[in-house]
Design a protein around this motif. Structure first.
Motif, PDB file in Angstrom:
ATOM      1  N   ILE A  22       0.843  -1.199   0.000  1.00 44.36           N
ATOM      2  CA  ILE A  22       0.000   0.000   0.000  1.00 44.36           C
ATOM      3  C   ILE A  22       0.879   1.251   0.000  1.00 44.36           C
ATOM      4  O   ILE A  22       0.598   2.220  -0.705  1.00 44.36           O
ATOM      5  N   GLN A  23       1.959   1.231   0.761  1.00 42.07           N
ATOM      6  CA  GLN A  23       2.883   2.357   0.789  1.00 42.07           C
ATOM      7  C   GLN A  23       3.513   2.579  -0.591  1.00 42.07           C
ATOM      8  O   GLN A  23       3.651   3.720  -1.039  1.00 42.07           O
ATOM      9  N   LEU A  24       3.883   1.498  -1.265  1.00 41.62           N
ATOM     10  CA  LEU A  24       4.438   1.614  -2.618  1.00 41.62           C
ATOM     11  C   LEU A  24       3.443   2.290  -3.549  1.00 41.62           C
ATOM     12  O   LEU A  24       3.787   3.237  -4.256  1.00 41.62           O
ATOM     13  N   LYS A  25       2.210   1.818  -3.536  1.00 43.29           N
ATOM     14  CA  LYS A  25       1.207   2.397  -4.431  1.00 43.29           C
ATOM     15  C   LYS A  25       0.924   3.859  -4.091  1.00 43.29           C
ATOM     16  O   LYS A  25       0.791   4.694  -4.984  1.00 43.29           O
ATOM     17  N   GLY A  26       0.878   4.170  -2.804  1.00 37.18           N
ATOM     18  CA  GLY A  26       0.677   5.561  -2.395  1.00 37.18           C
ATOM     19  C   GLY A  26       1.814   6.454  -2.842  1.00 37.18           C
ATOM     20  O   GLY A  26       1.605   7.587  -3.280  1.00 37.18           O
ATOM     21  N   THR A  27       3.028   5.940  -2.747  1.00 35.54           N
ATOM     22  CA  THR A  27       4.193   6.715  -3.160  1.00 35.54           C
ATOM     23  C   THR A  27       4.206   6.928  -4.672  1.00 35.54           C
ATOM     24  O   THR A  27       4.587   8.000  -5.151  1.00 35.54           O
ATOM     25  N   THR A  32       3.734  11.527  -8.296  1.00 35.26           N
ATOM     26  CA  THR A  32       3.225  11.960  -9.604  1.00 35.26           C
ATOM     27  C   THR A  32       3.639  11.045 -10.752  1.00 35.26           C
ATOM     28  O   THR A  32       3.745  11.478 -11.887  1.00 35.26           O
ATOM     29  N   TYR A  33       3.870   9.768 -10.449  1.00 33.08           N
ATOM     30  CA  TYR A  33       4.108   8.815 -11.530  1.00 33.08           C
ATOM     31  C   TYR A  33       2.791   8.448 -12.208  1.00 33.08           C
ATOM     32  O   TYR A  33       2.772   8.098 -13.381  1.00 33.08           O
ATOM     33  N   THR A  34       1.695   8.531 -11.455  1.00 26.90           N
ATOM     34  CA  THR A  34       0.379   8.217 -11.993  1.00 26.90           C
ATOM     35  C   THR A  34      -0.687   8.868 -11.124  1.00 26.90           C
ATOM     36  O   THR A  34      -0.407   9.303 -10.000  1.00 26.90           O
ATOM     37  N   ASP A  35      -1.919   8.904 -11.619  1.00 33.54           N
ATOM     38  CA  ASP A  35      -3.043   9.417 -10.836  1.00 33.54           C
ATOM     39  C   ASP A  35      -3.872   8.285 -10.239  1.00 33.54           C
ATOM     40  O   ASP A  35      -4.546   8.477  -9.239  1.00 33.54           O
ATOM     41  N   ILE A  36      -3.836   7.127 -10.880  1.00 35.16           N
ATOM     42  CA  ILE A  36      -4.663   6.011 -10.444  1.00 35.16           C
ATOM     43  C   ILE A  36      -3.971   4.692 -10.784  1.00 35.16           C
ATOM     44  O   ILE A  36      -3.290   4.585 -11.800  1.00 35.16           O
ATOM     45  N   ILE A  37      -4.169   3.704  -9.926  1.00 34.70           N
ATOM     46  CA  ILE A  37      -3.638   2.361 -10.164  1.00 34.70           C
ATOM     47  C   ILE A  37      -4.828   1.419 -10.264  1.00 34.70           C
ATOM     48  O   ILE A  37      -5.660   1.369  -9.360  1.00 34.70           O
ATOM     49  N   HIS A  38      -4.925   0.717 -11.363  1.00 32.76           N
ATOM     50  CA  HIS A  38      -6.021  -0.213 -11.608  1.00 32.76           C
ATOM     51  C   HIS A  38      -5.641  -1.595 -11.090  1.00 32.76           C
ATOM     52  O   HIS A  38      -4.492  -2.014 -11.205  1.00 32.76           O
ATOM     53  N   ILE A  39      -6.618  -2.302 -10.537  1.00 38.21           N
ATOM     54  CA  ILE A  39      -6.374  -3.630  -9.978  1.00 38.21           C
ATOM     55  C   ILE A  39      -7.312  -4.623 -10.653  1.00 38.21           C
ATOM     56  O   ILE A  39      -8.507  -4.365 -10.786  1.00 38.21           O
ATOM     57  N   SER A  40      -6.752  -5.756 -11.073  1.00 32.13           N
ATOM     58  CA  SER A  40      -7.579  -6.822 -11.645  1.00 32.13           C
ATOM     59  C   SER A  40      -7.103  -8.162 -11.102  1.00 32.13           C
ATOM     60  O   SER A  40      -5.975  -8.302 -10.649  1.00 32.13           O
ATOM     61  N   ASP A  41      -8.004  -9.139 -11.128  1.00 37.53           N
ATOM     62  CA  ASP A  41      -7.678 -10.487 -10.661  1.00 37.53           C
ATOM     63  C   ASP A  41      -6.866 -11.233 -11.695  1.00 37.53           C
ATOM     64  O   ASP A  41      -7.088 -11.098 -12.892  1.00 37.53           O
ATOM     65  N   VAL A  52      -0.613   3.874 -15.966  1.00 40.14           N
ATOM     66  CA  VAL A  52       0.034   4.545 -17.092  1.00 40.14           C
ATOM     67  C   VAL A  52       0.746   5.770 -16.541  1.00 40.14           C
ATOM     68  O   VAL A  52       0.230   6.478 -15.681  1.00 40.14           O
ATOM     69  N   THR A  53       1.931   5.990 -17.035  1.00 39.54           N
ATOM     70  CA  THR A  53       2.717   7.153 -16.649  1.00 39.54           C
ATOM     71  C   THR A  53       3.183   7.851 -17.919  1.00 39.54           C
ATOM     72  O   THR A  53       2.868   7.405 -19.023  1.00 39.54           O
ATOM     73  N   THR A  54       3.920   8.915 -17.778  1.00 36.52           N
ATOM     74  CA  THR A  54       4.442   9.599 -18.962  1.00 36.52           C
ATOM     75  C   THR A  54       5.678   8.873 -19.469  1.00 36.52           C
ATOM     76  O   THR A  54       6.327   8.125 -18.732  1.00 36.52           O
ATOM     77  N   SER A  55       6.010   9.104 -20.704  1.00 36.05           N
ATOM     78  CA  SER A  55       7.217   8.504 -21.280  1.00 36.05           C
ATOM     79  C   SER A  55       8.452   8.890 -20.478  1.00 36.05           C
ATOM     80  O   SER A  55       9.336   8.070 -20.266  1.00 36.05           O
ATOM     81  N   GLU A  56       8.497  10.134 -20.044  1.00 39.22           N
ATOM     82  CA  GLU A  56       9.651  10.628 -19.303  1.00 39.22           C
ATOM     83  C   GLU A  56       9.778   9.975 -17.930  1.00 39.22           C
ATOM     84  O   GLU A  56      10.873   9.778 -17.426  1.00 39.22           O
ATOM     85  N   LYS A  57       8.661   9.641 -17.306  1.00 36.75           N
ATOM     86  CA  LYS A  57       8.692   9.120 -15.939  1.00 36.75           C
ATOM     87  C   LYS A  57       8.678   7.595 -15.854  1.00 36.75           C
ATOM     88  O   LYS A  57       8.865   7.040 -14.771  1.00 36.75           O
ATOM     89  N   LYS A  58       8.484   6.920 -16.972  1.00 35.35           N
ATOM     90  CA  LYS A  58       8.387   5.462 -16.915  1.00 35.35           C
ATOM     91  C   LYS A  58       9.668   4.830 -16.376  1.00 35.35           C
ATOM     92  O   LYS A  58       9.618   3.992 -15.481  1.00 35.35           O
ATOM     93  N   GLN A  59      10.809   5.222 -16.893  1.00 35.19           N
ATOM     94  CA  GLN A  59      12.068   4.638 -16.432  1.00 35.19           C
ATOM     95  C   GLN A  59      12.317   4.969 -14.970  1.00 35.19           C
ATOM     96  O   GLN A  59      12.759   4.116 -14.204  1.00 35.19           O
ATOM     97  N   ALA A  61      10.026   5.490 -12.703  1.00 34.38           N
ATOM     98  CA  ALA A  61       9.086   4.675 -11.922  1.00 34.38           C
ATOM     99  C   ALA A  61       9.593   3.243 -11.793  1.00 34.38           C
ATOM    100  O   ALA A  61       9.550   2.656 -10.712  1.00 34.38           O
ATOM    101  N   LEU A  62      10.090   2.672 -12.897  1.00 35.08           N
ATOM    102  CA  LEU A  62      10.607   1.306 -12.855  1.00 35.08           C
ATOM    103  C   LEU A  62      11.815   1.196 -11.922  1.00 35.08           C
ATOM    104  O   LEU A  62      11.928   0.240 -11.152  1.00 35.08           O
TER     105      LEU A  62
END
Length: 81
Positions: A22-27, A32-41, A52-59, A61-62
């Motif tokens: 939860i801390q990871l997702k909140g961070t 500002t890597y993303t506005d929302i994180i989608h969860i699926s089974d 989804v993040t911007t092209s500039e922030k993807k690396q 974030a990873l």
């Protein structure tokens, strides 16, 4: 360039592991890597979290996620797909 990031997370976690996830997702959101994180089974054992993040922030974030997984010892329950 694909700007999506997918994470595979075990469903059964200890309370401490759950707090760290939860801390990871909140961070990721507050950093500002993303506005929302989608969860699926993904079957009975895993969730897929994706965002989804911007092209500039993807690396960035990873790199952040990889470092976080090592520091918090989550490599056995969470994977970058």
């Amino acid at each position: 360039m694909d700007k999506g990031i997918r994470l595979k997370i075990r469903k059964e976690l200890t309370t401490e592991q759950e707090k760290k996830v939860i801390q990871l997702k909140g961070t990721l959101i507050s950093g500002t890597y993303t506005d929302i994180i989608h969860i699926s089974d993904e079957g009975e054992d895993f969730y897929i979290n994706h965002f989804v993040t911007t092209s500039e922030k993807k690396q960035q974030a990873l790199e952040f996620i990889t470092l976080y997984l090592k520091e918090k010892e989550l490599e056995s329950i969470l994977w970058i797909l």
